[in-house]
Design an enzyme around this catalytic site. Structure first.
Site, PDB file in Angstrom:
ATOM      1  N   GLU A  86       2.405  -0.722  -9.089  1.00 21.62           N
ATOM      2  CA  GLU A  86       3.907  -0.961  -9.721  1.00 21.62           C
ATOM      3  C   GLU A  86       3.665  -0.115 -11.133  1.00 21.62           C
ATOM      4  O   GLU A  86       2.618   0.547 -11.597  1.00 21.62           O
ATOM      5  CB  GLU A  86       4.287  -1.873 -11.123  1.00 21.62           C
ATOM      6  CG  GLU A  86       4.633  -2.779 -10.209  1.00 21.62           C
ATOM      7  CD  GLU A  86       6.277  -2.489  -9.335  1.00 21.62           C
ATOM      8  OE1 GLU A  86       6.154  -3.093  -8.328  1.00 21.62           O
ATOM      9  OE2 GLU A  86       6.670  -2.090 -10.148  1.00 21.62           O
TER      10      GLU A  86
ATOM     11  N   CYS B   8       1.441   4.871  -2.264  1.00 21.22           N
ATOM     12  CA  CYS B   8       2.655   4.324  -2.606  1.00 21.22           C
ATOM     13  C   CYS B   8       3.444   4.474  -4.196  1.00 21.22           C
ATOM     14  O   CYS B   8       4.162   5.297  -4.913  1.00 21.22           O
ATOM     15  CB  CYS B   8       3.060   2.941  -2.271  1.00 21.22           C
ATOM     16  SG  CYS B   8       4.427   2.443  -1.998  1.00 21.22           S
TER      17      CYS B   8
ATOM     18  N   ILE C   2       5.758  -1.270   2.156  1.00 20.01           N
ATOM     19  CA  ILE C   2       6.053  -2.075   0.945  1.00 20.01           C
ATOM     20  C   ILE C   2       6.516  -1.785  -0.508  1.00 20.01           C
ATOM     21  O   ILE C   2       6.259  -1.562  -1.197  1.00 20.01           O
ATOM     22  CB  ILE C   2       4.691  -2.745   0.628  1.00 20.01           C
ATOM     23  CG1 ILE C   2       3.574  -3.349   2.113  1.00 20.01           C
ATOM     24  CG2 ILE C   2       5.037  -4.449  -0.054  1.00 20.01           C
ATOM     25  CD1 ILE C   2       1.987  -4.017   1.097  1.00 20.01           C
TER      26      ILE C   2
ATOM     27  N   HIS D  15       1.107   2.514   3.042  1.00 21.91           N
ATOM     28  CA  HIS D  15      -0.247   1.893   3.174  1.00 21.91           C
ATOM     29  C   HIS D  15      -1.155   2.033   4.024  1.00 21.91           C
ATOM     30  O   HIS D  15      -1.105   1.131   4.398  1.00 21.91           O
ATOM     31  CB  HIS D  15      -0.277   0.917   2.648  1.00 21.91           C
ATOM     32  CG  HIS D  15       0.432  -0.025   1.045  1.00 21.91           C
ATOM     33  ND1 HIS D  15      -0.181   0.085   0.140  1.00 21.91           N
ATOM     34  CD2 HIS D  15       1.950   0.049   0.698  1.00 21.91           C
ATOM     35  CE1 HIS D  15       0.690   0.195  -0.992  1.00 21.91           C
ATOM     36  NE2 HIS D  15       2.056   0.089  -0.502  1.00 21.91           N
TER      37      HIS D  15
ATOM     38  N   GLU E 195      -4.102   1.632   3.939  1.00 17.65           N
ATOM     39  CA  GLU E 195      -5.488   1.360   3.283  1.00 17.65           C
ATOM     40  C   GLU E 195      -5.508   0.120   3.590  1.00 17.65           C
ATOM     41  O   GLU E 195      -6.081  -1.091   3.885  1.00 17.65           O
ATOM     42  CB  GLU E 195      -5.873   1.524   1.104  1.00 17.65           C
ATOM     43  CG  GLU E 195      -4.935   0.555   0.907  1.00 17.65           C
ATOM     44  CD  GLU E 195      -3.831   1.305   0.650  1.00 17.65           C
ATOM     45  OE1 GLU E 195      -3.028   2.025   1.331  1.00 17.65           O
ATOM     46  OE2 GLU E 195      -2.822   0.851  -0.087  1.00 17.65           O
TER      47      GLU E 195
HETATM   48  N1  GLN Z   1       7.852  -0.851  -5.229  1.00 17.83           N
HETATM   49  C1  GLN Z   1       6.581   0.070  -6.367  1.00 17.83           C
HETATM   50  C2  GLN Z   1       7.205   0.780  -7.667  1.00 17.83           C
HETATM   51  O1  GLN Z   1       7.903   1.673  -7.670  1.00 17.83           O
HETATM   52  C3  GLN Z   1       6.039   0.455  -5.315  1.00 17.83           C
HETATM   53  C4  GLN Z   1       5.414  -0.162  -4.113  1.00 17.83           C
HETATM   54  C5  GLN Z   1       3.828  -0.598  -4.035  1.00 17.83           C
HETATM   55  O2  GLN Z   1       3.046   0.505  -4.142  1.00 17.83           O
HETATM   56  N2  GLN Z   1       2.876  -0.566  -2.565  1.00 17.83           N
HETATM   57  O3  GLN Z   1       6.230   1.766  -7.999  1.00 17.83           O
END
Ligand code: GLN
Length: 190
Positions: free
Chosen positions: A48, A79, A134, A170, A172
């Protein structure tokens, strides 16, 4: 070669496994003293971005890491890591704000929480590889020094600017190590 993996929150251990598979030494960054010894590259994982940004500040890692990247430390953000690096985040204040990209968080909406796809990124590998998304962001626009590495359905999902590499997917979380290998070559200056 030693790679520091920011391990405050999110999917950091998976990056260690990818580097292990390539025989690359890595260590976790959890506090300021972890970055005292020199190292060659930094990974900011998924998770996050709001939490990672907040913890970077609380743990006094924000300024030293921002400075390191601005001074050329190779960095790979996946991400949430991409969001943390971006100069501009739709509707929010940026975090490290070092990479000239504008990003949209959770861009694929609530309906599509996660999905996978496959792409060929010639700069990265000669064979197509899997992309796992994701709650992923995408990049709305990039500055003139940013190289777009991959677009999927009209949206930018991988890019590079000098020492900074980002993917909204991702690598990884798959067995394919092509993107990590590309990052290692970036560090070696190839
Ligand atoms: N939704 C997350 C964000 O806004 C990111 C999601 C992720 O790292 N898989 O930070």
């Amino acid at each position: 070669m030693r790679i520091g993996i920011l391990a405050l929150q999110g999917a950091f251990i998976e990056h260690k496994f990818a580097l292990d598979a390539l025989g690359i030494e890595s260590f976790e960054i959890r506090q300021k003293r972890d970055i005292e010894k020199p190292f060659d590259g930094l990974i900011i994982p998924g998770g996050e971005s709001t939490v990672i940004g907040k913890l970077l500040r609380q743990l006094d890692l924000f300024e030293p890491i921002k400075e390191m990247i601005e001074n050329g430390m190779p960095v790979f953000g996946t991400c949430a890591g991409l969001i943390v690096l971006a100069k501009s985040i739709e509707g929010e204040n940026p975090h490290l704000g070092v990479m000239d990209i504008s990003v949209r968080r959770n861009a694929y909406g609530k309906q599509i929480d996660s999905f996978s796809n496959e792409a060929l990124i010639p700069e990265i590998s000669i064979a197509p590889f899997p992309l796992v998304f994701i709650r992923a962001p995408w990049i709305d626009s990039v500055g003139e020094n940013v190289q777009v590495l991959c677009e999927l359905n009209g949206h930018i999902v991988a890019a590079r600017e000098k020492n900074m590499l980002v993917t909204s997917f991702h690598p990884e979380l798959t067995k394919n190590t092509a993107v990590h290998e590309y990052f290692m070559n970036m560090i070696k200056g190839e």
